[in-house]
Design an enzyme around this catalytic site. Structure first.
Site, short mmCIF file in Angstrom:
data_model
loop_
_atom_site.label_atom_id
_atom_site.label_comp_id
_atom_site.label_asym_id
_atom_site.label_seq_id
_atom_site.Cartn_x
_atom_site.Cartn_y
_atom_site.Cartn_z
N ARG A 22 0.80 -1.23 0.00
CA ARG A 22 0.00 0.00 0.00
C ARG A 22 0.83 1.28 0.00
NH1 ARG A 22 -5.25 -1.71 1.76
NH2 ARG A 22 -5.22 -3.78 2.72
N ASP A 56 8.60 -6.81 2.80
CA ASP A 56 7.93 -7.66 1.83
C ASP A 56 7.47 -6.84 0.63
OD1 ASP A 56 6.71 -10.25 1.06
OD2 ASP A 56 4.87 -9.06 1.15
N TYR A 61 3.03 -5.10 -7.01
CA TYR A 61 2.50 -4.06 -6.12
C TYR A 61 2.60 -2.70 -6.81
CZ TYR A 61 2.34 -7.50 -2.32
OH TYR A 61 2.07 -8.60 -1.55
N SER A 165 4.25 -18.48 -1.56
CA SER A 165 3.14 -17.75 -0.98
C SER A 165 1.84 -18.37 -1.46
CB SER A 165 3.22 -16.28 -1.41
OG SER A 165 2.11 -15.55 -0.91
N GLN A 187 4.08 -17.68 2.67
CA GLN A 187 3.38 -16.43 3.02
C GLN A 187 1.90 -16.63 2.69
OE1 GLN A 187 3.21 -12.00 1.21
NE2 GLN A 187 5.26 -12.75 1.59
N1 LIG Z 1 1.17 -12.86 -0.65
C1 LIG Z 1 0.00 -12.33 -0.88
O1 LIG Z 1 -0.81 -12.87 -1.66
C2 LIG Z 1 -0.37 -11.05 -0.19
C3 LIG Z 1 -1.67 -10.53 -0.32
C4 LIG Z 1 -1.97 -9.34 0.35
C5 LIG Z 1 -0.99 -8.69 1.12
N2 LIG Z 1 0.26 -9.21 1.19
C6 LIG Z 1 1.30 -8.57 2.04
O2 LIG Z 1 0.77 -8.33 3.33
C7 LIG Z 1 0.98 -6.98 3.68
C8 LIG Z 1 -0.08 -6.52 4.66
O3 LIG Z 1 -1.38 -6.67 4.09
P1 LIG Z 1 -2.51 -5.62 4.48
O4 LIG Z 1 -2.06 -4.26 4.12
O5 LIG Z 1 -3.79 -6.11 3.93
O6 LIG Z 1 -2.47 -5.77 6.09
P2 LIG Z 1 -3.51 -5.41 7.24
O7 LIG Z 1 -2.68 -5.03 8.41
O8 LIG Z 1 -4.49 -6.50 7.40
O9 LIG Z 1 -4.29 -4.13 6.71
C9 LIG Z 1 -3.68 -2.88 6.63
C10 LIG Z 1 -4.77 -1.89 6.29
O10 LIG Z 1 -5.62 -1.74 7.44
C11 LIG Z 1 -5.80 -0.36 7.68
N3 LIG Z 1 -6.03 -0.16 9.13
C12 LIG Z 1 -7.18 0.23 9.67
N4 LIG Z 1 -7.09 0.32 10.99
C13 LIG Z 1 -5.84 -0.01 11.31
C14 LIG Z 1 -5.15 -0.09 12.54
N5 LIG Z 1 -5.74 0.22 13.71
N6 LIG Z 1 -3.89 -0.49 12.52
C15 LIG Z 1 -3.29 -0.80 11.37
N7 LIG Z 1 -3.88 -0.74 10.15
C16 LIG Z 1 -5.16 -0.34 10.13
C17 LIG Z 1 -4.52 0.29 7.19
O11 LIG Z 1 -4.77 1.65 6.92
P3 LIG Z 1 -3.68 2.79 7.26
O12 LIG Z 1 -2.61 2.65 6.23
O13 LIG Z 1 -4.45 4.05 7.14
O14 LIG Z 1 -3.18 2.55 8.65
C18 LIG Z 1 -4.24 -0.52 5.92
O15 LIG Z 1 -5.03 -0.01 4.86
C19 LIG Z 1 1.01 -6.25 2.33
O16 LIG Z 1 1.65 -4.99 2.38
C20 LIG Z 1 1.77 -7.23 1.49
O17 LIG Z 1 3.16 -7.08 1.71
C21 LIG Z 1 0.59 -10.38 0.57
#
Ligand SMILES: NC(=O)c1ccc[n+]([C@@H]2O[C@H](COP(=O)([O-])OP(=O)(O)OC[C@H]3O[C@@H](n4cnc5c(N)ncnc54)[C@H](OP(=O)(O)O)[C@@H]3O)[C@@H](O)[C@H]2O)c1
Length: 314
Positions: A22, A56, A61, A165, A187
């Protein structure tokens, strides 16, 4: 931040990984301004200064922009490259990639794996990545062909270690059977909004094989935090009202935040789950330091599991 060893290797990293999905502020490369790139750089610097050493990434991305922002950050911060573990991914190809009319697809052909790695190195501006992961299992995966691609990348010094992954345990076993070196990570999506890996053998296999499970979307894409900005289609209908209430009760008792309790729940699992943190807010990145102080009891862990399952245990 605590340090861990990644899989069966000598690679030391932070206990939490920082995810770069993101950081461009958009998933559309055409919409990313110079200002947004700079904000991304500042976010990565905040993560690094807070103790993250595992980053990561993936070629897809924001169409490669996340890797470019990581590259900008590495050039800006003296000594950072030597201190961090760069983990990127390949194997998902966008529609029209390489030829007009080509569908969105997975591609583990040796030619694509090698080509994707070289492009990632170019965007990152580095000589090698520490961990190269296959993003989603290719239905046409030929383990021997993947092994050949991995051997070529390792021999040329472009990749130190490999991982996967979104692999099912049988797919890990199949690919591993063709490889000389151990896959370091699988992953996968694990959180109180997505429990499958606790029950489908993924974490059992990680424990058996000494692989590190890395948890993507550890907050269900934001559902378990203060709400979602943007999630994958598969995450849109998560039903987490009950577990959120339970998280709030525990967070109040412990004097902490709901999202930190949700992460502590992952950290308690004996497989050594590494949550991949996705927030782009520096205040939240700083707040994370408190997560290591949260020690859930077995009873609290099970309270959360039961709420997340939305039914009693058998
Ligand atoms: N291998 C795969 O297929 C795959 C798929 C998806 C993701 N990934 C990896 O996993 C990482 C994390 O995924 P994710 O971004 O979906 O993780 P997440 O931690 O589940 O979600 C993060 C999102 O939640 C929001 N959020 C809302 N309230 C929050 C709080 N209190 N604390 C923290 N965040 C909050 C964040 O917004 P704000 O930014 O405004 O805090 C952000 O948009 C990715 O960056 C990527 O590296 C891998």
């Amino acid at each position: 931040m605590q340090e861990i060893t990644l899989g069966r290797s000598s690679l030391k990293t932070s206990r939490l990984a920082y995810g770069t999905w993101r950081i461009a502020g958009s998933w559309d490369p055409a919409a990313v301004t110079a200002k947004a790139r700079n904000t991304g750089v500042q976010t990565l610097i905040a993560a690094y200064e807070s103790g993250f050493t595992l980053f990561d990434l993936a070629d897809i991305y924001c169409g490669g922009v996340s890797e470019e922002i990581m590259g900008q950050t590495l050039r800006r911060v003296n000594g950072m490259r030597a201190r961090v573990v760069l983990a990127t991914k390949c194997g998902i190809r966008a529609a029209n990639d390489s030829e007009k009319g080509a569908p969105y697809r997975y591609d583990f052909s040796a030619a694509h794996i090698i080509d994707a790695c070289e492009h990632s190195l170019g965007r990152l501006g580095v000589e090698h990545v520490d961990l190269f992961q296959l993003h989603r299992p290719d239905y046409l995966m030929d383990p021997q062909e993947v092994a050949q691609a991995f051997a070529t990348l390792e021999a040329s010094g472009k990749v130190r270690h490999f991982g996967v992954s979104n692999f099912r345990p049988s797919q890990v076993t199949l690919l591993q059977s063709a490889l000389k070196a151990p896959l370091l990570v699988n992953q996968v999506e694990i959180s109180l909004a997505k429990l499958d890996c606790l029950e489908d053998g993924t974490l059992d296999q990680c424990l058996t094989e000494g692989m590190t499970p890395m948890a993507w979307s550890p907050l269900g894409g934001g559902h378990l935090g203060e709400g979602v900005r943007k999630v994958l289609p598969s995450q849109e209908n998560y039903r987490i009202g009950g577990v959120k209430r339970q998280l709030d009760i525990l967070a109040r008792e412990m004097g902490t935040s709901r999202w930190l309790v949700a992460l502590a729940w992952l950290l308690k699992h004996p497989a050594g789950i590494v949550p991949i943190i996705g927030t782009t807010r520096t205040d939240r990145i700083h707040e994370l330091a408190a997560v290591e102080d949260i020690q859930l009891t077995r009873e609290q862990w099970y309270q959360l599991l039961t709420s997340a399952r939305r039914q009693d245990l058998p």
